[in-house]
Design a protein around this motif. Structure first.
Motif, PDB file in Angstrom:
ATOM      1  N   ILE A  84       0.856  -1.183   0.000  1.00 59.90           N
ATOM      2  CA  ILE A  84       0.000   0.000   0.000  1.00 59.90           C
ATOM      3  C   ILE A  84       0.888   1.227   0.000  1.00 59.90           C
ATOM      4  CG2 ILE A  84      -1.806   1.290   1.200  1.00 59.90           C
ATOM      5  CD1 ILE A  84      -2.636  -1.329   2.554  1.00 59.90           C
ATOM      6  N   ASP A  85       0.721   2.084  -0.990  1.00 57.21           N
ATOM      7  CA  ASP A  85       1.494   3.308  -1.069  1.00 57.21           C
ATOM      8  C   ASP A  85       0.919   4.344  -0.103  1.00 57.21           C
ATOM      9  OD1 ASP A  85       3.493   4.965  -1.945  1.00 57.21           O
ATOM     10  OD2 ASP A  85       2.673   5.293  -3.955  1.00 57.21           O
ATOM     11  N   VAL A  86       1.548   5.502  -0.025  1.00 56.60           N
ATOM     12  CA  VAL A  86       1.062   6.572   0.837  1.00 56.60           C
ATOM     13  C   VAL A  86      -0.164   7.227   0.202  1.00 56.60           C
ATOM     14  CG1 VAL A  86       3.348   7.013   1.771  1.00 56.60           C
ATOM     15  CG2 VAL A  86       2.589   8.265  -0.246  1.00 56.60           C
ATOM     16  N   ILE A  87      -0.964   7.880   1.021  1.00 60.55           N
ATOM     17  CA  ILE A  87      -2.113   8.635   0.533  1.00 60.55           C
ATOM     18  C   ILE A  87      -1.631  10.014   0.101  1.00 60.55           C
ATOM     19  CG2 ILE A  87      -4.326   9.671   1.138  1.00 60.55           C
ATOM     20  CD1 ILE A  87      -4.760   7.350   3.085  1.00 60.55           C
ATOM     21  N   ASP A  88      -1.937  10.377  -1.132  1.00 58.75           N
ATOM     22  CA  ASP A  88      -1.504  11.658  -1.695  1.00 58.75           C
ATOM     23  C   ASP A  88      -2.700  12.530  -2.027  1.00 58.75           C
ATOM     24  OD1 ASP A  88       1.302  11.348  -1.706  1.00 58.75           O
ATOM     25  OD2 ASP A  88       1.221  10.173  -3.548  1.00 58.75           O
ATOM     26  N   ALA A  89      -2.467  13.827  -1.994  1.00 61.83           N
ATOM     27  CA  ALA A  89      -3.429  14.772  -2.575  1.00 61.83           C
ATOM     28  C   ALA A  89      -3.276  14.744  -4.087  1.00 61.83           C
ATOM     29  CB  ALA A  89      -3.175  16.171  -2.047  1.00 61.83           C
ATOM     30  N   THR A  90      -4.396  14.786  -4.803  1.00 62.37           N
ATOM     31  CA  THR A  90      -4.393  14.794  -6.262  1.00 62.37           C
ATOM     32  C   THR A  90      -4.584  16.214  -6.748  1.00 62.37           C
ATOM     33  OG1 THR A  90      -5.505  12.640  -6.157  1.00 62.37           O
ATOM     34  CG2 THR A  90      -5.368  13.706  -8.302  1.00 62.37           C
ATOM     35  N   SER A 183       2.218  14.416  -1.302  1.00 59.27           N
ATOM     36  CA  SER A 183       1.930  14.090   0.088  1.00 59.27           C
ATOM     37  C   SER A 183       1.441  15.338   0.817  1.00 59.27           C
ATOM     38  CB  SER A 183       3.189  13.557   0.773  1.00 59.27           C
ATOM     39  OG  SER A 183       2.977  13.452   2.170  1.00 59.27           O
ATOM     40  N   PRO A 184       0.281  15.282   1.483  1.00 62.67           N
ATOM     41  CA  PRO A 184      -0.215  16.468   2.202  1.00 62.67           C
ATOM     42  C   PRO A 184       0.752  16.947   3.275  1.00 62.67           C
ATOM     43  CG  PRO A 184      -1.946  14.820   1.964  1.00 62.67           C
ATOM     44  CD  PRO A 184      -0.670  14.164   1.544  1.00 62.67           C
ATOM     45  N   GLY A 185       1.549  16.029   3.836  1.00 57.47           N
ATOM     46  CA  GLY A 185       2.500  16.428   4.871  1.00 57.47           C
ATOM     47  C   GLY A 185       3.720  17.139   4.334  1.00 57.47           C
ATOM     48  N   SER A 203      -8.017  12.921  -3.495  1.00 59.64           N
ATOM     49  CA  SER A 203      -6.885  12.234  -2.883  1.00 59.64           C
ATOM     50  C   SER A 203      -6.881  10.793  -3.374  1.00 59.64           C
ATOM     51  CB  SER A 203      -6.953  12.295  -1.356  1.00 59.64           C
ATOM     52  OG  SER A 203      -8.204  11.836  -0.884  1.00 59.64           O
ATOM     53  N   GLU A 204      -5.728  10.145  -3.248  1.00 63.93           N
ATOM     54  CA  GLU A 204      -5.584   8.833  -3.873  1.00 63.93           C
ATOM     55  C   GLU A 204      -4.529   8.001  -3.168  1.00 63.93           C
ATOM     56  OE1 GLU A 204      -2.406   9.580  -7.415  1.00 63.93           O
ATOM     57  OE2 GLU A 204      -4.300  10.678  -7.618  1.00 63.93           O
ATOM     58  N   VAL A 205      -4.615   6.703  -3.381  1.00 56.12           N
ATOM     59  CA  VAL A 205      -3.571   5.792  -2.923  1.00 56.12           C
ATOM     60  C   VAL A 205      -3.487   4.631  -3.902  1.00 56.12           C
ATOM     61  CG1 VAL A 205      -5.162   4.553  -1.391  1.00 56.12           C
ATOM     62  CG2 VAL A 205      -2.699   4.410  -1.003  1.00 56.12           C
ATOM     63  N   LEU A 206      -2.271   4.283  -4.272  1.00 54.42           N
ATOM     64  CA  LEU A 206      -2.002   3.110  -5.102  1.00 54.42           C
ATOM     65  C   LEU A 206      -1.711   1.919  -4.220  1.00 54.42           C
ATOM     66  CD1 LEU A 206       0.390   4.339  -7.946  1.00 54.42           C
ATOM     67  CD2 LEU A 206      -1.811   3.215  -8.277  1.00 54.42           C
ATOM     68  N   LEU A 207      -2.020   0.730  -4.715  1.00 53.33           N
ATOM     69  CA  LEU A 207      -1.674  -0.475  -3.980  1.00 53.33           C
ATOM     70  C   LEU A 207      -1.456  -1.626  -4.947  1.00 53.33           C
ATOM     71  CD1 LEU A 207      -4.534  -2.378  -3.732  1.00 53.33           C
ATOM     72  CD2 LEU A 207      -5.142  -0.374  -2.383  1.00 53.33           C
ATOM     73  N   SER A 208      -0.718  -2.598  -4.489  1.00 51.41           N
ATOM     74  CA  SER A 208      -0.465  -3.797  -5.268  1.00 51.41           C
ATOM     75  C   SER A 208      -0.854  -4.985  -4.397  1.00 51.41           C
ATOM     76  CB  SER A 208       1.016  -3.893  -5.661  1.00 51.41           C
ATOM     77  OG  SER A 208       1.258  -5.053  -6.401  1.00 51.41           O
ATOM     78  N   PRO A 209      -2.000  -5.607  -4.683  1.00 52.52           N
ATOM     79  CA  PRO A 209      -2.495  -6.666  -3.804  1.00 52.52           C
ATOM     80  C   PRO A 209      -1.666  -7.940  -3.924  1.00 52.52           C
ATOM     81  CG  PRO A 209      -3.878  -6.508  -5.736  1.00 52.52           C
ATOM     82  CD  PRO A 209      -2.904  -5.365  -5.814  1.00 52.52           C
TER      83      PRO A 209
END
Length: 213
Positions: A84-90, A183-185, A203-209
């Motif tokens: 799971i990647d970090v949550i980013d602002a789009t 990244s919002p931070g 906002s978004e997050v990428l993931l690889s299951p």
């Protein structure tokens, strides 16, 4: 070329200030290429691209008001061992066109920013100068994405980030949308993008299951 992923239409519409209905619902789409999935949140509506069925997604009770990015829901999408990647602002802006104001770099293959871009994106181009470098690539759902990295982080206080981003927009045809995930931070980076005309759209997050039986 194959058909674009249906998530691309959501991003392009948002760039034109047309958003999904604010109904609290979650739209489920097919997974992204290369084994990737994602969860994208707009105002009051979420879009999840996954190989899971609609029933499996909605059984976790996600919603368009934030739960689609909750840790428990993302872990459900990725599985116990998935990435799971970090949550980013789009963010999105429009290209400026005109003469390119940054030279293309051919000796930056080992740069961490470039390696990261090529791991997740395609058609990666690298441009830059003494301030830093930017990447332009086909990213999430095929959208055009830009990322930036200064050679020296202390130079951000000199406005180098803003000037580099402004020059990067000359590499995008006038009026065409370009997107960024920030990244919002990372407040300095976020302020630089906003100062250059980028607008938040979600906002978004990428993931690889993990591999599912």
């Amino acid at each position: 070329m194959g058909e674009p992923h249906p998530l691309l239409a959501f991003f392009l519409d948002a760039a034109d200030n047309r958003f999904p209905p604010t109904d609290g619902r979650v739209t489920v789409l097919p997974p992204l290429p290369a084994g990737l999935e994602c969860s994208v949140a707009f105002t009051g509506h979420a879009v999840v691209a996954t190989a899971l069925t609609d029933e499996a997604v909605h059984a976790q009770s996600p919603d368009g008001f934030g739960e689609s990015l909750s840790a428990d829901f993302l872990r459900h999408l990725a599985g116990p061992t998935g990435w799971i990647d970090v949550i980013d602002a789009t963010l999105t802006a429009r290209g400026a066109g005109g003469p390119p104001r940054l030279a293309q770099l051919t000796d930056a293959d080992d740069h961490p920013r470039v390696r990261h871009a090529r791991r997740l994106r395609s058609n990666v181009r690298v441009h830059g100068d003494e301030r830093g470098l930017i990447t332009l690539a086909d990213g999430l759902a095929g959208r055009r994405e830009v990322s930036i990295e200064l050679h020296r982080t202390q130079d951000s206080s000199r406005g180098y980030g803003r000037s580099l981003l402004s020059d990067a927009l000359s590499l995008v045809p006038e009026g065409e949308p370009v997107f960024a995930a920030v990244s919002p931070g990372n407040a300095r980076s976020l302020r630089a993008f906003l100062a250059c005309g980028f607008t938040p759209i979600g906002s978004e997050v990428l993931l690889s299951p993990e591999q599912r039986g």
